[in-house]
Design an enzyme around this catalytic site. Structure first.
Site, PDB file in Angstrom:
ATOM      1  N   GLY A 495       0.844  -1.196   0.000  1.00 38.00           N
ATOM      2  CA  GLY A 495       0.000   0.000   0.000  1.00 38.00           C
ATOM      3  C   GLY A 495       0.867   1.229   0.000  1.00 38.00           C
ATOM      4  N   GLY A 496       0.202   2.360  -0.033  1.00 35.71           N
ATOM      5  CA  GLY A 496       0.928   3.620  -0.026  1.00 35.71           C
ATOM      6  C   GLY A 496       1.743   3.813   1.236  1.00 35.71           C
ATOM      7  CG  PHE A 497       0.173   4.682   4.662  1.00 37.76           C
ATOM      8  CD1 PHE A 497       0.665   5.914   5.064  1.00 37.76           C
ATOM      9  CD2 PHE A 497      -1.132   4.615   4.196  1.00 37.76           C
ATOM     10  CE1 PHE A 497      -0.114   7.045   5.009  1.00 37.76           C
ATOM     11  CE2 PHE A 497      -1.919   5.752   4.133  1.00 37.76           C
ATOM     12  CZ  PHE A 497      -1.411   6.966   4.538  1.00 37.76           C
ATOM     13  N   GLY A 498       3.055   1.282   3.085  1.00 38.62           N
ATOM     14  CA  GLY A 498       4.074   0.266   3.312  1.00 38.62           C
ATOM     15  C   GLY A 498       3.566  -1.119   2.982  1.00 38.62           C
ATOM     16  CB  VAL A 500       0.084  -5.495   4.115  1.00 43.26           C
ATOM     17  CG1 VAL A 500      -0.784  -6.107   5.192  1.00 43.26           C
ATOM     18  CG2 VAL A 500      -0.196  -4.008   4.000  1.00 43.26           C
ATOM     19  CG  ASP A 632      -4.613   6.599   0.254  1.00 39.92           C
ATOM     20  OD1 ASP A 632      -4.982   6.917  -0.897  1.00 39.92           O
ATOM     21  OD2 ASP A 632      -3.727   5.758   0.466  1.00 39.92           O
TER      22      ASP A 632
END
Ligand SMILES: *[C@@H]1O[C@H](CO)[C@@H](O)[C@H](O)[C@H]1NC(C)=O
Ligand SMILES: *[C@@H]1O[C@H](CO)[C@@H](O)[C@H](O)[C@H]1NC(C)=O
Ligand SMILES: *[C@@H]1O[C@H](CO)[C@@H](O)[C@H](O)[C@H]1NC(C)=O
Ligand SMILES: *[C@@H]1O[C@H](CO)[C@@H](O)[C@H](O)[C@H]1NC(C)=O
Ligand SMILES: *[C@@H]1O[C@H](CO)[C@@H](O)[C@H](O)[C@H]1NC(C)=O
Ligand SMILES: *[C@@H]1O[C@H](CO)[C@@H](O)[C@H](O)[C@H]1NC(C)=O
Ligand SMILES: *[C@@H]1O[C@H](CO)[C@@H](O)[C@H](O)[C@H]1NC(C)=O
Ligand SMILES: *[C@@H]1O[C@H](CO)[C@@H](O)[C@H](O)[C@H]1NC(C)=O
Ligand SMILES: *[C@@H]1O[C@H](CO)[C@@H](O)[C@H](O)[C@H]1NC(C)=O
Ligand SMILES: *[C@@H]1O[C@H](CO)[C@@H](O)[C@H](O)[C@H]1NC(C)=O
Ligand SMILES: *[C@@H]1O[C@H](CO)[C@@H](O)[C@H](O)[C@H]1NC(C)=O
Ligand SMILES: *[C@@H]1O[C@H](CO)[C@@H](O)[C@H](O)[C@H]1NC(C)=O
Length: 805
Positions: A495-498, A500, A632
């Site tokens: 994802g955009g945040f990292g 998974v 988001d």
């Protein structure tokens, strides 16, 4: 002569008609500009009112709401509707239809035969030798020396000066505001609040000045109807009247943020606890070892279950403070045992307050009953209450779990049928700058509390005291995470945040472990942030179970939602072969869920998903103490749980990033996609940015196509704008079928589904408006989907770079 006669008749009739004309209004309601002896007596049945010259204020007999023959003599704002409480002053004495207000030849003003005044301790007498009663432009009722401004009830108006001996009392008589500064409980004169300094007066523009050139921060600045009121709940508030806000008084300042700090909310020995959040309503709880004095009514107070004997013990009530009907005695204790011993020894000691911070704070509570007990996160101490040795109950104030969980109340249930929602009050738009400021103050308060709480918890841990509340996010070590994910072997998403990873905890819970990238900020900040995220409980939000902050790692541990994300259900791989830049984020990376097993979502599932999402986002925006923007929202972040219950993931993470990052991130993606126009313009990002993204997802739910695709190919045209296209099909060409998802177009039955689809599309159109202020709030969006508010015809959505049609 004839001329003369006709002129006479003309004059006569003219006068006669004038007379008639004049008489007409006086039958129903006559208005005095002043009331003097020649009008006396004034009877309630006469239907007369005294009007200020500028007509802003009215005085007169007003019938009590539920009995038409009991009246109070009152002053009210003429233009404020009765439903919004226009009253600013009431006479103490109520009268019936045979009552009267009269001016005697001796120059006295008598209401029902007694001197006219408002309170027991009026500063001046209304028997003050005057001939007329006047209502001035600022709402001051004057009779000689006497004036309503000098004899206030619960309300103070602009230009009404505070002075010595000036006292307010709440309408129910329970509370008083004295010395222009102190709020006290009437029955005991016990003080519970001071204004920062003595209040002086409020000017025409609503600025409330205080001694020492300071003033209260409210919405001052423009002329409005305003009032300062000591309310029946014991709080002091300033209200402004906003005709544009549904004709309501809007609270623009209040003295007390934590309602439990107001004394007298609960009877002896009971503890006041906030409901939902600290600043609204409260309830009372009996501490362990006590039971309601009157059955099931702890409001009235509590009594001991077991009378104290020689042998006693103490029960710890976390974050509780209290006083007593006796004396409080603060001593310095070297340690806990010493403080405890001091209280055990003294027969009249009811308990003690103790801080674990090493300061040696030890407050011995002496007396026969505890008083004004309250729970507050600001209390950095625990109260140890003395109970009999044979008492077996355990403390009912352990940690702060309860309030942590109720700060964001859980809103259960998926739609159908729509419930009536009476939560309109919270949807009153918050307009005043002050109000925003106060809100920030509230949040800041909560923040500082959290920081202190964390400190306290650390200390408690080092002291070996288990004060940790159950239910908070668990802190994992890096090696625990590594073991759970089998050394990060099962990547299930990017994802955009990292990245998974899927994992399993030793207790067999399956988790999704998100390793955050590019997160700045210290350990403590991260910890506090995560605590807030974990506090958010909603059926349609993915639960955060724990985190890891070690060696520069920032890892979040979420519940694992097996269904995967919405995009995989909505967009078929064979259909959308070109959307490689988004596909990589999850679809192709989930080996457990092969494509052919996917269900096609039917209309009612889509509707339920839309509504669930709307409610969860509304919850984030409006019901949590802190406003959380998601920033988001897209199908990849909507996971589907059992029974296709939608769960939003990645909320709260945007705060770990700066706006610049978000923008560059979106640019890298190379598509306007789900980002609201204000991400590209320099406009501020508000909750309306989420509304835009939601609108886009809503339209995709209906159409089953990506907003940047048409007929299976990515559109790179500057002219094509998905929402505009859908609008034309739906509302101009009236060809609904063309925007429906091809996979279930056949299942579309215009009789059964038109209403639902129409509501979804119209709502989406409103969400997708170019200007943020035109978009509804998320709470309203949920209502629009539910069908509990009417949806007006939307304007065609455009974006600035495409231009108007
Ligand atoms: C008083 O005036 C109101 C309207 O102005 C009217 O409805 C009411 O009947 C009047 N009452 C009496 C007693 O005249
Ligand atoms: C009372 O007021 C009226 C005007 O409202 C005035 O005409 C009249 O002279 C006054 N009477 C006395 C006694 O002041
Ligand atoms: C008015 O109604 C309230 C409750 O609605 C009641 O408590 C009160 O006694 C009533 N007052 C009169 C004068 O009837
Ligand atoms: C005056 O009395 C009315 C009716 O009983 C009540 O609604 C209002 O709150 C009172 N206002 C003040 C300022 O005393
Ligand atoms: C009105 O109140 C007075 C006392 O204040 C009382 O003597 C009288 O009987 C009452 N009249 C009615 C009609 O209730
Ligand atoms: C009125 O004044 C007296 C003496 O000044 C005081 O004892 C009493 O409490 C006051 N009553 C109220 C309601 O303020
Ligand atoms: C008001 O005046 C009357 C006599 O006219 C007197 O008995 C009473 O004490 C006075 N009240 C105040 C508050 O001055
Ligand atoms: C009121 O004023 C009149 C004359 O203006 C005077 O005769 C009378 O004595 C005064 N009464 C009082 C109570 O002061
Ligand atoms: C209030 O005080 C100001 C000065 O502080 C004065 O000019 C004004 O006349 C006072 N208003 C009243 C109603 O006493
Ligand atoms: C009172 O009335 C006047 C004239 O109608 C108006 O100009 C003024 O703004 C009003 N006062 C307030 C506080 O709204
Ligand atoms: C608890 O309340 C008492 C009385 O109001 C106060 O003196 C004391 O400082 C409070 N203690 C704490 C820890 O807040
Ligand atoms: C506690 O109060 C009792 C009376 O209620 C008194 O005798 C005793 O001295 C007080 N003790 C302390 C420590 O204040």
């Amino acid at each position: 002569m004839a001329l003369c006669t006709s002129s006479f008749f003309f004059t006569f009739f003219f006068t006669f008609f004038l007379f008639l004309f004049n008489l007409q209004p006086s039958v129903s309601q006559q208005q005095f500009t002043s009331f003097n002896i020649s009008h006396s007596p004034w009877l309630p049945a006469q239907n007369k009112t005294l009007l200020s010259p500028n007509k802003n204020f009215t005085a007169g007999f007003f019938p009590l709401p539920n009995s038409s023959n009991v009246f109070t003599f009152s002053i009210w704002y003429s233009k404020v509707p009765p439903s919004a409480n226009p009253f600013v002053w009431n006479a103490t004495v109520q009268v019936n239809t045979s009552g009267s207000l009269e001016i005697t030849p001796k120059g006295e003003l008598l209401l029902n035969g007694s001197p006219f005044q408002s309170a027991e301790n009026a500063t001046t007498n209304s028997t003050s030798n005057s001939t007329q009663l006047l209502l001035q432009n600022d709402g001051n009722l004057v009779f000689g020396e006497w004036s309503s401004f000098k004899n206030p009830t619960s309300t103070v108006l602009p230009n009404q000066n505070f002075s010595t001996g000036f006292e307010l009392h709440s309408n129910n008589g329970k509370f008083r505001f004295i010395k222009s500064q102190n709020l006290v409980l009437s029955s005991t004169s016990d003080q519970y609040y001071n204004t920062p300094s003595q209040l002086l007066n409020m000017d025409d523009n609503g600025k409330m000045s205080m001694q020492g050139n300071s003033f209260l921060t409210s919405d001052y600045g423009d002329p409005r109807f305003r009032k300062l009121v000591l309310d029946d709940d014991g709080n002091l508030r300033i209200y402004s009247f906003y005709p544009e806000q549904k004709n309501q008084w809007v609270e623009v300042w209040k003295g007390i943020w934590e309602m439990c700090r107001i004394k007298g909310k609960c009877g002896p020995n009971a503890i006041c606890v906030p409901k939902e959040d600290l600043s609204t309503s409260t309830y009372c709880v009996c501490p362990s070892g006590f039971t309601p004095a009157i059955q099931n009514d702890p409001e009235k107070g509590c009594r001991r279950k077991i009378p104290l004997s020689q042998n006693t013990q103490f029960l710890r009530l976390d974050y509780v403070n209290c006083s007593s009907d006796g004396h409080l005695n603060e001593i310095k204790a070297d340690n806990f045992a010493m403080c405890e011993a001091n209280c055990s020894r003294e027969k009249t000691c009811l308990g003690f307050g103790f801080k674990y911070d090493g300061s040696g704070y030890c407050m011995l509570v002496n007396g026969t009953n505890l008083q004004y007990g309250f729970w507050s996160p600001g209390t950095e101490a625990a109260l140890f209450v003395k109970v009999d040795k044979s008492e077996s109950s355990v403390s009912n104030f352990i940690g702060m779990t309860e309030v942590m969980q109720t700060t964001c109340p859980v809103n259960i249930s998926l739609p159908l049928p729509p419930k009536d929602s009476n939560a309109t009050a919270r949807n009153i738009a918050i307009i005043c700058t002050l109000f925003a400021a106060e809100l920030i103050a509230g949040v800041a308060f909560f923040w500082s509390f959290l920081k202190r709480y964390i400190k306290y918890r650390d200390m408690a841990t080092t002291l070996g005291l288990e004060l940790l509340p159950a239910g908070g996010p668990k802190r994992f070590t890096y090696s625990e995470i590594k073991a759970a994910t089998k050394d990060f072997s099962n990547l299930i998403g990017k994802g955009g945040f990292g990245d998974v990873y899927k994992g399993e905890l030793p207790d067999h819970r399956v988790v999704a472990v998100k390793c955050l990238k590019n997160v700045t900020g210290g350990d403590a900040e991260f910890w506090a942030e995560v605590t807030i995220i974990a506090r958010m409980h909603h059926l349609n939000l993915v639960r955060l179970w724990g985190f890891c902050a070690e060696k520069g790692q920032r890892i979040l541990v979420y519940e694992h939602i097996p269904g995967g994300s919405l995009d995989k259900y909505l967009f078929r791989v064979n259909k959308s072969h070109n959307n490689n830049h988004l596909k990589e984020q999850s679809s192709s990376l989930n080996p457990n869920t092969p494509q052919q097993e996917r269900h096609v979502l039917d209309w009612s599932m889509r509707y339920r998903i839309a509504l669930g999402m709307a409610r969860a986002i509304a919850y984030l925006h409006e019901e949590c103490l802190e406003w959380v923007l998601h920033c988001d929202i897209k199908p990849e972040n909507i996971l589907l749980g059992d029974d296709f219950c939608p769960k939003i993931s990645d909320f709260g993470l945007a705060k770990l990033r700066k706006k610049e990052d978000m923008v560059t991130m979106s640019r890298r993606r190379g598509t306007p996609g789900y980002m609201a126009p204000e991400w590209i313009t320099a406009d501020p990002i508000t909750s309306k940015a989420d509304v835009y993204s939601f609108g886009m997802v809503l339209l995709e739910l209906v159409s089953g196509i990506r907003n940047f695709e048409i007929q299976g190919s990515v559109v790179r045209s500057e002219e094509w704008y998905f929402p505009g296209w859908a609008f034309d099909k739906m509302f101009k060409e009236m060809r609904v079928e063309e925007i429906l998802d091809g996979q279930i177009r056949d299942a579309y039955d215009s009789r059964a589904h038109f209403e639902m689809v129409n509501r979804m599309v119209k709502t989406a159109m409103w969400c997708l408006q170019d200007r943020p202020e035109l978009r509804p709030t998320m709470g309203k969006v949920a209502k629009m989907l539910e069908g509990t508010v009417e949806i007006t015809e939307p304007k065609k959505p455009t974006v600035f770079f495409l231009g108007e049609e």
